[in-house]
Design a protein around this motif. Structure first.
Motif, PDB file in Angstrom:
ATOM      1  N   LEU A  16      -1.521  -4.365   8.824  1.00  0.00           N
ATOM      2  CA  LEU A  16      -1.326  -3.805   7.447  1.00  0.00           C
ATOM      3  C   LEU A  16      -3.385  -4.110   7.130  1.00  0.00           C
ATOM      4  O   LEU A  16      -3.258  -2.879   6.383  1.00  0.00           O
ATOM      5  N   GLY A  17      -3.946  -4.754   6.760  1.00  0.00           N
ATOM      6  CA  GLY A  17      -4.973  -5.027   6.360  1.00  0.00           C
ATOM      7  C   GLY A  17      -5.660  -3.960   7.220  1.00  0.00           C
ATOM      8  O   GLY A  17      -6.603  -3.426   6.756  1.00  0.00           O
ATOM      9  N   GLN A  18      -6.063  -3.760   8.517  1.00  0.00           N
ATOM     10  CA  GLN A  18      -6.573  -2.934   9.445  1.00  0.00           C
ATOM     11  C   GLN A  18      -6.028  -1.630   8.757  1.00  0.00           C
ATOM     12  O   GLN A  18      -7.117  -1.191   8.665  1.00  0.00           O
ATOM     13  N   ALA A  19      -5.063  -0.889   8.286  1.00  0.00           N
ATOM     14  CA  ALA A  19      -4.977   0.132   7.917  1.00  0.00           C
ATOM     15  C   ALA A  19      -5.046   0.457   6.955  1.00  0.00           C
ATOM     16  O   ALA A  19      -6.265   1.314   6.373  1.00  0.00           O
ATOM     17  N   MET A  20      -5.504  -0.855   5.919  1.00  0.00           N
ATOM     18  CA  MET A  20      -5.897  -0.709   4.483  1.00  0.00           C
ATOM     19  C   MET A  20      -7.701  -0.338   4.224  1.00  0.00           C
ATOM     20  O   MET A  20      -7.617   0.537   4.158  1.00  0.00           O
ATOM     21  N   ALA A  21      -7.899  -1.242   5.122  1.00  0.00           N
ATOM     22  CA  ALA A  21      -9.271  -0.686   5.916  1.00  0.00           C
ATOM     23  C   ALA A  21      -9.662   0.415   5.849  1.00  0.00           C
ATOM     24  O   ALA A  21     -11.162   0.992   5.882  1.00  0.00           O
ATOM     25  N   ASN A  22      -9.018   1.346   7.255  1.00  0.00           N
ATOM     26  CA  ASN A  22      -8.844   2.579   6.999  1.00  0.00           C
ATOM     27  C   ASN A  22      -9.287   2.835   6.254  1.00  0.00           C
ATOM     28  O   ASN A  22      -9.821   4.614   6.040  1.00  0.00           O
ATOM     29  N   TYR A  23      -7.627   3.436   5.761  1.00  0.00           N
ATOM     30  CA  TYR A  23      -8.014   4.242   4.647  1.00  0.00           C
ATOM     31  C   TYR A  23      -8.540   3.970   3.313  1.00  0.00           C
ATOM     32  O   TYR A  23      -9.237   5.594   3.292  1.00  0.00           O
ATOM     33  N   LEU A  24      -9.343   3.255   3.198  1.00  0.00           N
ATOM     34  CA  LEU A  24     -10.303   2.942   2.706  1.00  0.00           C
ATOM     35  C   LEU A  24     -11.704   3.777   3.014  1.00  0.00           C
ATOM     36  O   LEU A  24     -12.302   3.976   2.192  1.00  0.00           O
TER      37      LEU A  24
END
Length: 184
Positions: A16-24
């Motif tokens: 979830l943290g990685q997805a957040m970074a990618n989406y940002l």
């Protein structure tokens, strides 16, 4: 088992943290921020459902939810500010071009000259490009304002030329009011 749940939760919260970074990184517009936020919130809700019997995990997910909201809200605000500054800059450029066009058409002596100028001049075309850019930025108010000012300038230029023709007679050497001519 508790240990398996702990390992799975750790892996999922990490993803979830990685997805957040990618989406940002991919959020280059306020709309993209909203899309990414929605996708991430769905993932958080799925995790809350899956790990609902573990209070400490639900608490961690609440913290993660706040972190995600905060990150995307900040990014969205930053992008909206940039968009607003860009639109204001485009509007200033449009105003300078409109002033240049106004000066140029004031010297024309034929309606065809005015019509031809508005139909094919590079500055008029540049103004139309600025209108398109403002629309693409989502600032239809500024785009409509510039569009209206361009149309009004064209109409006023033609009307002023007609008025000058009616007012001045004998090649501009006399002022004519109705049937009366006054020499200067």
């Amino acid at each position: 088992s508790r240990k398996e749940a702990q390992a799975e939760f750790a892996a999922r919260i990490n993803l979830l943290g990685q997805a957040m970074a990618n989406y940002l990184d991919l959020a280059h517009s306020p709309e993209k921020c909203d899309e990414a936020l929605t996708k991430l919130m769905v993932q958080v809700e799925e995790l809350e459902g899956k790990f609902s019997e573990f209070d400490d995990y639900v608490e961690q997910l609440g913290i993660k939810r706040d972190e995600i909201y905060s990150a995307f809200d900040g990014r969205r605000a930053q992008l909206l500010e940039l968009r607003g500054r860009r639109a204001t800059g485009l509007l200033r450029s449009a105003e300078r071009i409109l002033n240049g066009i106004r000066s140029r058409v004031a010297n024309f002596s034929e309606i065809d000259e005015i019509q031809g100028y508005f139909a094919g001049d590079l500055m008029v075309e540049k103004l139309r490009e600025l209108i398109t850019e403002l629309q693409a930025l989502g600032d239809s108010v500024k785009a409509d304002d510039v569009q209206t000012r361009l149309k009004t300038l064209r109409e006023d230029s033609v009307r002023q030329l007609k008025d000058r023709r009616e007012l001045f007679a004998d090649g501009g050497n006399s002022i004519q009011l109705g049937r009366h001519k006054f020499r200067s």
